[in-house]
Scaffold this active site. Sequence first.
Site, PDB file in Angstrom:
ATOM      1  N   LYS A   9      24.369 -20.374  53.236  1.00  0.00           N
ATOM      2  CA  LYS A   9      23.640 -19.518  52.296  1.00  0.00           C
ATOM      3  C   LYS A   9      23.331 -20.232  50.973  1.00  0.00           C
ATOM      4  O   LYS A   9      23.906 -21.279  50.668  1.00  0.00           O
ATOM      5  CB  LYS A   9      24.444 -18.246  52.043  1.00  0.00           C
ATOM      6  N   TYR A  49      17.205  -9.503  58.332  1.00  0.00           N
ATOM      7  CA  TYR A  49      18.274  -8.525  58.124  1.00  0.00           C
ATOM      8  C   TYR A  49      17.814  -7.090  58.355  1.00  0.00           C
ATOM      9  O   TYR A  49      18.437  -6.145  57.875  1.00  0.00           O
ATOM     10  CB  TYR A  49      18.848  -8.672  56.711  1.00  0.00           C
ATOM     11  N   THR A  91      34.325 -11.415  55.984  1.00  0.00           N
ATOM     12  CA  THR A  91      33.163 -11.300  55.104  1.00  0.00           C
ATOM     13  C   THR A  91      33.585 -11.312  53.643  1.00  0.00           C
ATOM     14  O   THR A  91      32.972 -11.973  52.813  1.00  0.00           O
ATOM     15  CB  THR A  91      32.380 -10.001  55.421  1.00  0.00           C
ATOM     16  N   ASN A 112      29.037 -15.366  50.085  1.00  0.00           N
ATOM     17  CA  ASN A 112      30.169 -15.779  50.908  1.00  0.00           C
ATOM     18  C   ASN A 112      29.871 -17.023  51.746  1.00  0.00           C
ATOM     19  O   ASN A 112      30.512 -17.278  52.749  1.00  0.00           O
ATOM     20  CB  ASN A 112      30.669 -14.619  51.766  1.00  0.00           C
ATOM     21  N   HIS A 115      26.645 -17.415  57.175  1.00  0.00           N
ATOM     22  CA  HIS A 115      26.351 -16.306  58.079  1.00  0.00           C
ATOM     23  C   HIS A 115      26.494 -16.832  59.496  1.00  0.00           C
ATOM     24  O   HIS A 115      26.168 -17.990  59.765  1.00  0.00           O
ATOM     25  CB  HIS A 115      24.907 -15.808  57.874  1.00  0.00           C
ATOM     26  N   GLU A 126      18.537 -14.105  66.544  1.00  0.00           N
ATOM     27  CA  GLU A 126      18.605 -14.922  65.331  1.00  0.00           C
ATOM     28  C   GLU A 126      18.165 -16.360  65.562  1.00  0.00           C
ATOM     29  O   GLU A 126      17.483 -16.937  64.719  1.00  0.00           O
ATOM     30  CB  GLU A 126      20.026 -14.866  64.758  1.00  0.00           C
TER      31      GLU A 126
END
Length: 138
Positions: A9, A49, A91, A112, A115, A126
Site C-alpha cells: 500500500k 474495493y 488488519t 496497514n 493487502h 483481484e
Amino acid sequence: MERTLSIIKPDAVERNLSGAILAMIQEAGLTVKAMKMIQLSKKQAEGFYAVHKERPFFDSLTEFMCSGPVVVSILEGDDAIAKYRALMGATNPANAEEGTIRKKYALDIEKNSVHGSDAPETAAFETKYFFNDLEIVG
C-alpha cells in the site's frame, strides 16, 4: 499451487519498504509471478474495493489507496492465500502477531502496509483486476 494478490500500500511504498516486504514474502516460500508499480485513480480504487461500497470506511480507504503508488503482485505457492494472510497479520496492527508484516510496518488500521486476497474467488477477481495473462510468468 495457489495464487493470491498482494498489494504493498501507499504508506509502505512511501517509506521505501517494498523490498523488505517482498523479501519477507519470498522467505515465507511464496513466489512472485507478476509485479508492477502503479498509481490508482479514485475510480480504479472504488472498482477494486466495490465489495466494501456500503461500509463506512469505503471513501477513506479508496482515497488512501489512490494517495500514492502501490506495488501489486501475484504470489504463488502451496496454500498461498492462507500463507500470505498469516504473514500479513491482523488488519489492526495492534492485534498482529510478532514477525508479521503489519506488526513490523503498519502505521494504523488503514495504513496497514499490505493487502491480500481472502479467498480463492477473491484472488481470481483481484489478480485479473490488475494483470492480464501476458503479464503473468508461469
